[in-house]
Scaffold this motif. Structure first.
Motif, mmCIF file in Angstrom:
data_model
loop_
_atom_site.group_PDB
_atom_site.id
_atom_site.type_symbol
_atom_site.label_atom_id
_atom_site.label_comp_id
_atom_site.label_asym_id
_atom_site.label_seq_id
_atom_site.Cartn_x
_atom_site.Cartn_y
_atom_site.Cartn_z
ATOM 1 N N ILE A 254 0.840 -1.205 0.000
ATOM 2 C CA ILE A 254 0.000 0.000 0.000
ATOM 3 C C ILE A 254 0.872 1.252 0.000
ATOM 4 N N LEU A 255 1.884 1.273 0.868
ATOM 5 C CA LEU A 255 2.773 2.429 0.929
ATOM 6 C C LEU A 255 3.561 2.586 -0.361
ATOM 7 N N ARG A 256 3.929 1.469 -0.959
ATOM 8 C CA ARG A 256 4.675 1.534 -2.231
ATOM 9 C C ARG A 256 3.802 2.104 -3.345
ATOM 10 N N LEU A 257 2.544 1.730 -3.370
ATOM 11 C CA LEU A 257 1.641 2.266 -4.385
ATOM 12 C C LEU A 257 1.414 3.762 -4.181
ATOM 13 N N GLY A 258 1.522 4.226 -2.944
ATOM 14 C CA GLY A 258 1.398 5.658 -2.689
ATOM 15 C C GLY A 258 2.517 6.464 -3.308
ATOM 16 N N ASP A 259 3.642 5.816 -3.607
ATOM 17 C CA ASP A 259 4.780 6.492 -4.245
ATOM 18 C C ASP A 259 4.840 6.206 -5.739
#
Length: 331
Positions: A254-259
């Motif tokens: 999820i955090l990776r998709l935010g970037d």
């Protein structure tokens, strides 16, 4: 009928109801509850104070500068005196022919990283977990962690030394073996893959730390039960280890998709050249050229705000999907 007296210890009653024996949480303001919480957990708040101060000073206070995305900002006039132009910079950016090029390059590089780079630390952590010799395991971990501490300047320099067409080490070896020299650094078709391989070499080992910590928390009895059921090492990985760390994987995904709109300025800027400009130009390098070199601060801020909004939307969407499928999510 009178209520039965509370038979719990006095300390338990005080923790729930406070010193006065009555619940004090209801009807109190947020400020008073915060003060009471600070008095009870003073040491924890003091321990967290440097981190809180960092986020306030370097994350929240600079957010005030977002307003210049809606202004025709001039450093001489300042934020308060610069004229307001509304959505003009956003309209200009979306109408710019470079927008689709920037969006394509940024998305392609990040999706390639997501497909090739993201699963690799999980695989490395699973393999390291199978090493039983402590000294050998720590040696392998140290070797994998070292590239993380090298700057992108060094990584780019090593890449040029290895793959330069004229005097690169790899090309010299190919030529001595009777093969043709490769032109990797100026080949647009291999530029995205080269960036991904650089990221893998630099960060894959460091990315295993979180997954190794999650694996260390798996109950050993699960492995014993799987072993008694006849599961081998691969079976225990698939049926015990991966399900146990699935929550961590989902959160990091999820955090990776935010970037997804952030590629990383330094890496691409150092590898950028005219031959690969059509595949190397991304939002970060475009903001540098327009905002820093040309002084169009409002326009570049609008681009940065667009990236942030897309990242926030992706985090909210993927977090909601994760909860829908039974995962905890980020929040």
């Amino acid at each position: 009928m009178n209520a039965a007296p509370d038979s719990r210890p006095a300390s338990a009653v005080k923790r729930q109801y406070g010193e006065g024996g009555l619940r004090k949480g209801k009807g109190r303001s947020f400020a008073s509850r915060l003060v009471s919480s600070f008095k009870r957990e003073k040491s924890l708040y003091l321990l967290a104070l440097p981190g809180i101060a960092f986020f306030i000073v370097f994350k929240y206070v600079p957010m005030w500068g977002i307003v210049i995305a809606f202004q025709d900002y001039s450093p001489f006039l300042g934020i308060k005196e610069s004229p307001w132009v509304g959505w003009q910079h956003f309209e200009r950016f979306f109408a710019n022919p470079d927008f689709l090029l920037l969006f394509r390059n940024t998305l392609a590089i990040n999706l390639l990283n997501l497909a090739l780079f993201f699963p690799l630390p999980i695989l490395i952590a699973l393999l390291l977990n199978e090493l039983k010799e402590g000294l050998y395991k720590r040696f392998i971990q140290s070797i994998l962690y070292v590239p993380h501490f090298l700057s992108w300047v060094i990584i780019a320099g090593l890449t040029f030394l290895l793959f330069a067409k004229g005097e690169g080490v790899i090309n010299d070896m190919l030529e001595s073996a009777g093969a043709q020299r490769m032109d990797v650094l100026t080949d647009p078709d291999s530029f995205w893959l080269m960036l991904t391989l650089q990221s893998i070499w630099k960060e894959a080992g460091w990315g295993t730390i979180v997954f190794l910590a999650a694996i260390a928390g798996v109950d050993p009895e699960r492995y014993e039960a799987a072993r008694m059921d006849g599961a081998g090492r691969l079976g225990m990985m698939w049926h015990v280890t991966l399900p146990a760390i699935r929550g961590v994987i989902v959160i990091l995904l999820i955090l990776r998709l935010g970037d997804l709109m952030d590629v990383g300025f330094e890496q691409i800027f150092l590898m950028y050249n005219g031959a690969v400009s059509q595949v190397a130009e991304v939002f970060d390098t475009y903001v540098y050229r327009v905002g820093i070199q040309r002084g169009q601060f409002s326009y570049s801020t609008a681009i940065g705000l667009f990236k942030s909004v897309i990242g926030l939307a992706l985090v909210l969407l993927t977090n909601k999907l994760a909860k829908k499928f039974g995962e905890e999510g980020v929040f």
